[in-house]
Design an enzyme around this catalytic site. Structure first.
Site, PDB file in Angstrom:
ATOM      1  N   GLU A 195       0.889  -1.164   0.000  1.00 42.56           N
ATOM      2  CA  GLU A 195       0.000   0.000   0.000  1.00 42.56           C
ATOM      3  C   GLU A 195       0.918   1.203   0.000  1.00 42.56           C
ATOM      4  OE1 GLU A 195      -1.195   3.206   1.224  1.00 42.56           O
ATOM      5  OE2 GLU A 195      -1.812   2.312   3.121  1.00 42.56           O
ATOM      6  N   CYS A 232      -2.824   7.512   5.091  1.00 45.61           N
ATOM      7  CA  CYS A 232      -2.795   7.148   3.672  1.00 45.61           C
ATOM      8  C   CYS A 232      -4.096   7.516   2.976  1.00 45.61           C
ATOM      9  CB  CYS A 232      -2.494   5.668   3.506  1.00 45.61           C
ATOM     10  SG  CYS A 232      -3.403   4.599   4.627  1.00 45.61           S
TER      11      CYS A 232
END
Length: 501
Positions: free
Chosen positions: A260, A297
């Site tokens: 990720e 994120c």
């Protein structure tokens, strides 16, 4: 309380190179810094543990996961104290994150007690079928082997030592070797103590979990290139993740890398919502943008709106809301420096206008808001790059066609958000096929910070949001990363796994 050592196959191991932590407050501490020798020992132990742990009854694996959660909770005060010192995050944030960490462990413990994750299938034999008979074929998911996990800087608990990658891999039946993040090595060690205690209490093979601390690239490279590692979980920067991804692909036996990496998580503010509640959306956006110094994120770094009625009011409200946000401590000196460099880079781009930017130095960050015309954004790919921190970019498009063109030009995202009223439904419907293709999660009338850990969550997306668009690092579907399907053809009942009998 802290040994400063690695936990490898049930033993606390030191010696060799060391590094000194750089906490947000208090004195740094010395920790062992591992390399190829520690990787070899940990991975060999994980391989030895795989044979018994992968065959362990699901009830026993669930009990192990639950015991880890119990042991983490028993160390709650210690984790909060050392976590706040190392990261600068407030105690309430770390306590909430600890609850998410133990909740994930217990969720996976419950999840594996059902057969659903095994994807059991059975095509019965058809001996009389013409022109050829069909054999008896059964299928189920099986664990892949030892897994490497890289701790994340911005979530010292929920995405690190016993975070979602570790919890899902252990649930799948895969031993785990964790490379601890040097931003919070003490926090990582306390969590490792909890896992060590759970191993001793439940009697699982001690090689099922190891924590190797360290700085520099050599440790990570040695881990992903070890021939016995079968898959990798990573949360971090695009640059670092891509380098490890390439190493995994170049191995003699390539392995999957579930990274990720990065996302700007655009918010599409449609005309009805802009007119009806533009100022409220601006305040909500700034709150999400600056939460935790923007170190998420899913931070919504870009807002797109059609220039016209309500646009100036949105910008003014965002400016006022951001101006009221005090400076916040960032996770590391390096992250703070990268944030300053990122916002300076955006400010220097053609057509970009400053809405709010105040000086920040050291480890403390203040919000920054800029705006740009849609045509300038479309002409400059660099404006779509993530800046990790509390910086937002408002994009004024000339009409919906330009907004749609911007959506099509986006790289892969973790999230895309629609701010809309009922009257915006037709426009939203036109955007949906694009947003579904660009993001792993599409949401309406909210903000993407705050990722629910549940059955239906997807925390991933097309590259560069993640390196595997079919995977998630949050939610029970995360377990699929560490499993592979095996078919059993005409096997005697006695040789079949219990779940297939």
């Amino acid at each position: 309380m802290l040994s400063g050592k690695h936990l490898i196959a049930g033993e606390w191991v030191g010696g060799g190179e060391t590094f000194t932590s750089a906490p947000a407050s208090g004195e740094g501490q010395i920790f062992a810094s591992g390399g190829a020798a520690e990787v070899e020992r940990a991975v060999a132990a994980a391989e030895a543990a795989f044979w018994s742990y992968s065959a362990l009854a699901r009830e026993d694996r669930a009990a192990f996961l639950n015991r880890i959660a119990d042991e983490i909770e028993a160390r709650g005060a210690d984790l909060t104290a050392i976590g706040t010192a190392e990261t600068g995050l407030p105690a309430a944030r770390l306590e909430g994150e600890r609850g998410r960490t133990t909740g994930q462990l217990r969720l996976f413990a419950k999840h594996i007690l059902s057969d659903a994750y095994l994807d059991l299938r059975h095509d019965v034999a058809l001996p009389d079928r013409q022109p050829l008979p069909r054999p008896d074929i059964r299928l189920m998911q099986r664990p892949v082997g030892p897994v490497a996990v890289f701790g994340a800087s911005n979530f010292p608990l929920a995405f690190s030592t016993a975070g979602g990658d570790t919890a899902s891999a252990l649930a799948a039946g895969c031993p785990v070797v964790v490379k601890g993040h040097p931003a919070h090595p003490g926090t990582g060690e306390v969590v490792a103590q909890a896992i060590h205690a759970a191993i001793k209490a439940t009697g699982v093979h001690p090689g099922v979990f190891s924590l190797i601390q360290g700085v520099g690239n050599d440790l990570g490279e040695a881990l992903v290139q070890h021939p016995l590692i079968t898959a990798v979980g990573f949360t971090g920067s695009l640059r670092g993740g891509r380098a490890l991804f390439d190493l995994c692909a170049r191995r003699p036996v390539p392995i999957p890398f579930f990274g990720e990496l990065g996302s700007v998580n655009p918010v599409f503010l449609l005309p009805g919502a802009l007119a009806a509640r533009g100022e409220a959306v601006a305040k909500g956006w700034v709150g999400s943008l600056t939460m935790g110094a923007g170190q998420f994120c899913t931070n919504p770094g870009i807002v797109l709106m059609i220039d016209g009625v309500g646009a100036d009011g949105f910008v003014t409200a965002a400016q006022e809301a951001a101006g009221a946000v005090a400076a916040q401590v960032m996770l590391t000196d390096g992250i703070a420096a990268a944030y300053r460099a990122g916002r300076d880079r955006v400010a220097a781009q053609g057509g970009v206008r400053e809405v709010l930017a105040t000086p920040c130095d050291g480890r403390r960050a203040t919000p920054a808001i800029y705006e740009v015309a849609g045509k300038d954004w479309l002409a400059n790919h660099a404006l779509g790059d993530e800046v990790f921190g509390p910086m937002g970019l408002i994009v004024r498009v000339s009409d919906f066609a330009e907004m749609e063109a911007m959506a099509r030009s986006l790289e892969g995202q973790l999230t895309c958000t629609l701010q809309m009223e009922d009257g915006d439904t037709d426009l939203a419907r036109r955007l949906m096929p694009v947003l579904e293709r660009k993001a792993g999660r599409v949401l309406a009338n909210g903000f993407p910070t705050g990722v629910e850990v549940c059955e239906a969550m997807v925390h991933g997306g097309p590259y560069p949001a993640s390196t595997n668009f079919g995977a998630t690092s949050v939610g029970t579907m995360a377990i699929r990363r560490w499993l592979r399907p095996v078919s059993y053809q005409n096997l005697p009942e006695a040789l079949l796994p219990d779940a297939l009998r």
